[in-house]
Design a protein around this motif. Structure first.
Motif, short mmCIF file in Angstrom:
data_model
loop_
_atom_site.label_atom_id
_atom_site.label_comp_id
_atom_site.label_asym_id
_atom_site.label_seq_id
_atom_site.Cartn_x
_atom_site.Cartn_y
_atom_site.Cartn_z
N GLN A 250 0.74 -1.18 0.00
CA GLN A 250 -0.01 0.04 -0.16
C GLN A 250 0.87 1.29 -0.05
O GLN A 250 0.42 2.20 -0.06
CB GLN A 250 -0.91 0.03 1.34
N GLY A 251 2.17 1.10 0.01
CA GLY A 251 3.02 2.10 -0.05
C GLY A 251 3.01 3.17 1.13
O GLY A 251 3.10 4.47 1.06
N ALA A 252 2.34 2.87 2.34
CA ALA A 252 2.33 3.82 3.46
C ALA A 252 2.46 3.08 4.62
O ALA A 252 2.24 1.60 4.76
CB ALA A 252 0.78 4.18 3.60
N ARG A 253 2.50 3.79 5.89
CA ARG A 253 2.56 3.29 7.23
C ARG A 253 1.24 3.04 7.75
O ARG A 253 0.26 3.73 7.48
CB ARG A 253 3.39 4.20 8.13
N MET A 254 0.87 1.65 8.49
CA MET A 254 -0.32 1.28 8.98
C MET A 254 -0.25 1.02 10.32
O MET A 254 0.61 0.53 10.83
CB MET A 254 -0.79 0.02 7.98
N GLU A 255 -1.42 1.19 10.91
CA GLU A 255 -1.30 0.83 12.20
C GLU A 255 -2.13 -0.60 12.58
O GLU A 255 -3.52 -0.46 12.03
CB GLU A 255 -2.01 2.13 13.28
N LEU A 256 -1.57 -1.46 13.10
CA LEU A 256 -2.34 -2.57 13.26
C LEU A 256 -2.76 -2.87 14.99
O LEU A 256 -1.66 -2.22 15.74
CB LEU A 256 -1.34 -3.78 13.02
N HIS A 257 -3.77 -3.41 15.17
CA HIS A 257 -4.12 -3.25 16.47
C HIS A 257 -4.86 -4.46 16.88
O HIS A 257 -5.56 -5.15 16.03
CB HIS A 257 -5.00 -2.15 17.16
N GLY A 258 -4.83 -4.92 18.07
CA GLY A 258 -5.77 -6.16 18.59
C GLY A 258 -5.49 -6.34 20.09
O GLY A 258 -4.75 -5.42 20.76
N VAL A 259 -5.97 -7.24 21.00
CA VAL A 259 -6.03 -7.47 22.00
C VAL A 259 -5.15 -8.56 22.44
O VAL A 259 -5.30 -9.69 21.62
CB VAL A 259 -7.34 -7.53 22.86
N VAL A 260 -4.59 -8.67 23.48
CA VAL A 260 -3.64 -9.87 24.23
C VAL A 260 -4.26 -10.03 25.38
O VAL A 260 -4.64 -9.25 26.12
CB VAL A 260 -2.13 -9.54 23.89
N GLY A 261 -3.72 -11.40 25.93
CA GLY A 261 -4.05 -11.51 27.40
C GLY A 261 -4.72 -13.08 27.48
O GLY A 261 -4.53 -13.96 26.66
N ASP A 262 -5.77 -13.05 28.38
CA ASP A 262 -6.42 -14.27 28.57
C ASP A 262 -7.79 -14.10 28.94
O ASP A 262 -8.24 -13.01 29.63
CB ASP A 262 -5.63 -15.28 29.33
N MET A 263 -8.86 -14.90 28.94
CA MET A 263 -10.21 -15.09 29.60
C MET A 263 -10.65 -16.24 29.78
O MET A 263 -10.03 -17.20 29.07
CB MET A 263 -10.96 -14.20 28.58
N ARG A 264 -11.46 -16.48 30.61
CA ARG A 264 -12.18 -17.73 30.92
C ARG A 264 -13.27 -17.95 30.64
O ARG A 264 -14.20 -16.83 30.94
CB ARG A 264 -11.73 -17.94 32.46
N LEU A 265 -13.70 -18.75 29.69
CA LEU A 265 -15.13 -18.97 29.19
C LEU A 265 -15.90 -20.14 29.81
O LEU A 265 -15.50 -21.09 30.36
CB LEU A 265 -15.08 -19.51 27.79
N GLY A 266 -17.12 -19.91 30.21
CA GLY A 266 -17.77 -21.12 30.58
C GLY A 266 -19.49 -20.75 30.41
O GLY A 266 -19.67 -20.07 29.38
N GLY A 267 -20.48 -21.60 31.21
CA GLY A 267 -21.88 -20.81 30.94
C GLY A 267 -22.25 -22.50 30.06
O GLY A 267 -21.65 -23.43 29.46
#
Length: 301
Positions: A250-267
């Motif tokens: 794309q010939g340009a700087r881009m910002e990438l983002h997301g979340v890291v860490g952990d979670m517990r699922l149940g139900g």
């Protein structure tokens, strides 16, 4: 899935979450290896429909193949399990895996040669020289059998009363697309729903593109969410990570983002969600999966 180990000849400097750097280097080496026309761009290339680079790196699908989700996505080859190393001294090693799906499995020898080609082009800032010292298969079973075996193991733990811990090993970015989400008053989905929906979309897109799955057989996200109603986030410990990269395409700087860490699922919906969450573990979820984003790991807890 094939594992590669590179040994640094020069000092190699990599940015944090350097999957885009590694994938870009592999892609450049792959293009040099297989390009028959040496055209500056792939658009309009007369042999594009038979090109390993176009399929593996761009996810290009010939016009006579039903794709279901556009011309360029998702590619059947993606990077995962890249060791998070910022500096690699001469003599030290760094490893990563490439996951091949559907027809990409037969093209892995091209990937082997492209990774070997990194020794000529270099890697990271300053293009430090590296050498391929090991390439071996980690898994060769069919996708369905991998899912079934993993689900069976986790189901036994869930039946014993355990919940499911989901570790977000690399930034997970699951975007809310469509006009319906432009309404700021609409409640945002929980991370349980986001992970489930992201896994469904990823699996369905890959199967429809590369395994010729009939569209009427492909489940829809709302139906899966309904079937897994009652899936809950019991604990959540995540943080946003932002990464800036220069995109050569794309010939340009881009910002990438997301979340890291952990979670517990149940139900109550956990067992119904397991096959899809396992698919997300194997295929990754969300944006940036080709260069190692969206990597999740599941563990009974």
């Amino acid at each position: 899935m094939r594992r590669y180990v590179l040994r640094a000849i020069d000092e190699v400097h990599l940015p944090p979450f350097s999957g885009s750097t590694v994938r870009g280097a592999v892609g450049r080496a792959l293009r040099r290896l297989v390009c028959a026309t040496r055209q500056p761009v792939c658009d309009g290339c007369p042999v594009r429909a038979a090109c390993a680079y176009a399929m593996l790196h761009d996810g290009f699908t010939p016009a006579d193949r039903p794709s279901g989700s556009g011309e360029h996505a998702p590619p059947p080859l993606w990077l995962r399990d890249l060791e998070d190393r910022r500096k690699i001294a001469p003599g030290e090693s760094v490893g990563f895996s490439m996951v091949a799906f559907g027809p990409a499995v037969a093209s892995l020898p091209y990937v082997d040669e492209a990774v070997r080609g990194l020794g000529r082009s270099g890697l990271g800032r300053g293009r430090g020289a590296v050498a391929l010292v090991e390439a071996h298969d980690e898994q060769r079973d069919g996708f369905g059998s991998l899912v079934d075996a993993r689900v069976s193991a986790l189901e036994a733990a869930v039946d014993a009363g355990k919940s499911l811990r989901v570790s977000l090993r690399s930034p997970v970015s699951i975007r809310l697309k469509g006009k319906a989400w432009e309404d700021p008053e609409r409640p945002r989905p929980s991370w349980a729903e986001r992970l489930l929906g992201g896994a469904v979309r990823r699996r369905v897109a890959l199967e429809r593109r590369w395994l010729d799955l009939a569209s009427e057989e492909a489940p829809r996200v709302p139906r899966v969410i309904e079937d897994a109603a009652g899936l809950k986030v019991m604990e959540e410990n995540i943080e946003v990570r932002r990464v800036k990269r220069f995109s050569a395409s794309q010939g340009a700087r881009m910002e990438l983002h997301g979340v890291v860490g952990d979670m517990r699922l149940g139900g109550e919906g956990l067992k119904a969600a397991l096959p899809w969450l396992v698919a997300g573990e194997l295929l990754s979820v969300g944006a940036g999966t080709t260069f190692g984003f969206g990597r999740i790991e599941l563990e009974a807890a």
